[in-house]
Design an enzyme around this catalytic site. Structure first.
Site, PDB file in Angstrom:
ATOM      1  N   ARG A 233      -2.592  26.631 -30.976  1.00  0.00           N
ATOM      2  CA  ARG A 233      -3.025  25.471 -30.217  1.00  0.00           C
ATOM      3  C   ARG A 233      -3.568  25.905 -28.864  1.00  0.00           C
ATOM      4  NH1 ARG A 233      -3.621  23.208 -33.986  1.00  0.00           N
ATOM      5  NH2 ARG A 233      -2.747  21.291 -34.853  1.00  0.00           N
ATOM      6  N   GLU A 262     -11.427  20.316 -27.474  1.00  0.00           N
ATOM      7  CA  GLU A 262     -12.364  20.650 -28.549  1.00  0.00           C
ATOM      8  C   GLU A 262     -13.191  19.418 -28.902  1.00  0.00           C
ATOM      9  OE1 GLU A 262     -10.283  22.352 -31.858  1.00  0.00           O
ATOM     10  OE2 GLU A 262      -9.335  23.935 -30.664  1.00  0.00           O
ATOM     11  N   HIS A 280     -12.328  27.151 -34.090  1.00  0.00           N
ATOM     12  CA  HIS A 280     -11.202  26.563 -34.828  1.00  0.00           C
ATOM     13  C   HIS A 280     -11.394  26.703 -36.340  1.00  0.00           C
ATOM     14  CE1 HIS A 280      -7.818  23.397 -34.291  1.00  0.00           C
ATOM     15  NE2 HIS A 280      -7.555  24.200 -35.311  1.00  0.00           N
TER      16      HIS A 280
END
Length: 540
Positions: A233, A262, A280
């Site tokens: 994270r 994000e 990601h």
């Protein structure tokens, strides 16, 4: 038909499962936010999302229909869990679906850092052959520190051991014995780990405890030349500290797959020497996408059709077998809650629950939640169920304490509740006859046996001849029929309690006449669900 909304792109295999699920209707509506999202969620019983949509408290405001949200993935940061819990919505995730893909990506980034894969390829694109410029380092024999030894952390550790690395780990819930069996050297604190690591990877949720776990202070103690990886994270590493570490040479490399905000296309780390970043991609494999999609659909459809709760992040797990085994006592607990709500003294401060006998070995947490749901049900203008009942009770400053005792007492299983308000205390006990016959078996210190359903009258009185007859006569005069009667006393001529099961609710005039009778010290009308009538969260 139960209805499901799919809020983000989902693998086709998951959609096929929804299509084939009996009794389930679904729609795919992506890109929702604000009022559109809030309105859409009010039209469905369940929702499946990934990370693209943010389900905020505003998204759930006024929602009385939605029962469950499933995140097709591990993190539930994009779902306001306190708001969901308050609304009685179960939040579940799919913790196993992307385990291997994320672990492999962590290893891939570690190897990419070690061998300068990204800048070496870029040099070829730019027409240069700079073999001497990209001297790497092997990982065999190096020390990898793993923070968080859950599914993904352990999968990373296993692969690192296969690469002949020394693995040290930190996890407050890992025992020394289990770590040794897995080949991991357990370290007591993160700071104690840092001077020894050549590589550091994190696999924890983002919490107040893990935010900025690596900050400026940690740069002072981390081993010079260490390389850090984050596929968990964004925010667990302080990015400003990482920039400073690279500039000073304290860090040899940084690899990130996740970011505090994000999508992220502008970051001070991007373009710095010794950095490799990806957008990601930890769970971005065909296998992981299929796995989390099918697992999410299975979780939601099972919940909507059987009541099964698995991998929930805001309520205890509840499988159909457990639900069926506890259904009778969940009903007893719920009815005791409803009874307590009607008879509670003003200014209720605490509820003390005692489970005795065989039931003490079961999941009493669920029973406590059922009691709290019954206690609050008539007092709330919003749905109350197993998910939100305890939170609502605590938010009103009411203490809820549970205690278990395996000694059977008078019954194989029983539960009692003691209600306290200032110096006033009331106590009720219940048990289950057969599989589905709740019974009230004591009021305060008086033992008796009464049906725990329908219209009831609980009255305290002096144990004198004629008192019970006067109550019957008075109800007869007001057209109230008595279906069942139970009386409990501790000694002849002393204080006693009577419980009447009635064919209908007594009128205010009837209650006034009862309380005016000689030797009646108190009388309380109680209205419980009829026999066999269950709340929606227990029926099925």
């Amino acid at each position: 038909m139960a209805s499901v909304i799919v809020l983000d792109k989902l693998a086709q295999e998951g959609l096929d499962m929804l299509e084939a699920a009996p009794g389930i209707d679904y729609e795919v509506i992506t890109g929702l936010k604000g009022d559109e999202l809030r309105e859409a969620l009010t039209r469905f019983d369940g929702a499946i999302c990934r990370s693209g949509v943010k389900i905020t408290a505003e998204s759930l405001e006024g929602n009385r229909r939605l029962k469950a949200i499933v995140r097709a993935g591990v993190g539930t940061d994009n779902i306001d869990k306190p708001a969901a819990t308050k609304a009685g919505i179960v939040v579940m995730n799919t913790p196993a679906g992307n385990t291997l893909s994320t672990a492999e990506h962590s290893i891939a980034l570690m190897l990419a850092l070690s061998r300068n894969v990204a800048p070496a390829y870029q040099s070829l694109i730019e027409g240069r052959w700079d073999r001497g410029k990209f001297m790497g380092t092997q990982v065999a024999g190096k020390t990898l520190g793993v923070i968080g030894l859950g599914r993904i952390g352990l999968a990373v550790a296993e692969r690192a051991l296969g690469l002949e690395m020394r693995v040290i780990g930190y996890d407050p819930f890992m025992t020394e014995e289990r770590a040794q069996k897995l080949g991991i050297e357990l370290i007591k604190t993160v700071d104690e780990m840092l001077p020894h690591v050549d590589y550091l990877t994190v696999h924890t949720p983002l919490t107040e405890e893990t935010r900025n776990l690596i900050d400026m202070a940690q740069l002072e103690i981390i081993k010079p030349g260490a390389r850090v990886i984050n596929c968990a994270r964004g925010g667990i590493y302080n990015e400003a500290a990482l920039v400073e570490g690279l500039k000073s040479g304290k860090l040899a490399g940084v690899a990130l797959d996740v970011y505090p905000d994000e999508p992220c296309t502008d970051n001070p780390l991007f373009g710095m020497p010794g950095v490799v970043c990806t957008p990601h991609l930890g769970a971005s494999t065909e296998e992981a996408q299929t796995s989390v999609a099918t697992e999410a659909v299975d979780l939601l459809t099972s919940f909507l059709t059987t009541g099964a709760i698995r991998h929930a992040v805001n309520v205890a797990a509840l499988d159909p077998k457990t639900l069926e085994a506890l259904r009778g006592y969940l009903d007893v607990a719920y009815r005791l809650g409803r009874l307590s709500a009607s008879a509670q003294p003003s200014g209720l401060a605490s509820c003390h629950l005692l489970y005795r006998g065989e039931i003490a070995h079961e999941d009493t947490k669920l029973l406590t939640s059922a009691f709290a749901a019954g206690l609050l049900e008539g007092a709330m203008d919003e749905p109350v169920n197993l998910v939100n009942a305890e939170m609502m009770l605590h938010s009103r400053g009411i203490e809820l304490v549970e205690e278990s005792n395996s000694d059977m007492g008078a019954f194989r299983s029983s539960m009692a509740v003691e209600l306290s308000a200032g110096d006033v205390t009331q106590r009720f006990s219940g048990t289950l006859f057969g599989k589905e016959m709740p019974r009230l078996v004591s009021v305060d210190e008086h033992r008796l046996e009464a049906y725990l359903d329908g219209s009831m009258l609980i009255f305290h009185h002096q144990d004198l001849p004629g008192v019970i007859g006067a109550v019957g006569t008075t109800f007869g005069e007001h057209g109230v029929n008595i279906a069942q009667m139970a009386v409990g006393r501790t000694q002849a001529g002393g204080e006693a309690v009577g419980v009447l099961n009635l064919d209908g609710d007594p009128s205010p005039e009837a209650m006034e006449a009862i309380t005016a009778l000689p030797h009646i010290t108190s009388a309380q009308a109680v209205c419980l669900p009829k026999a066999g009538e269950l709340p929606s969260w227990l029926a099925g």
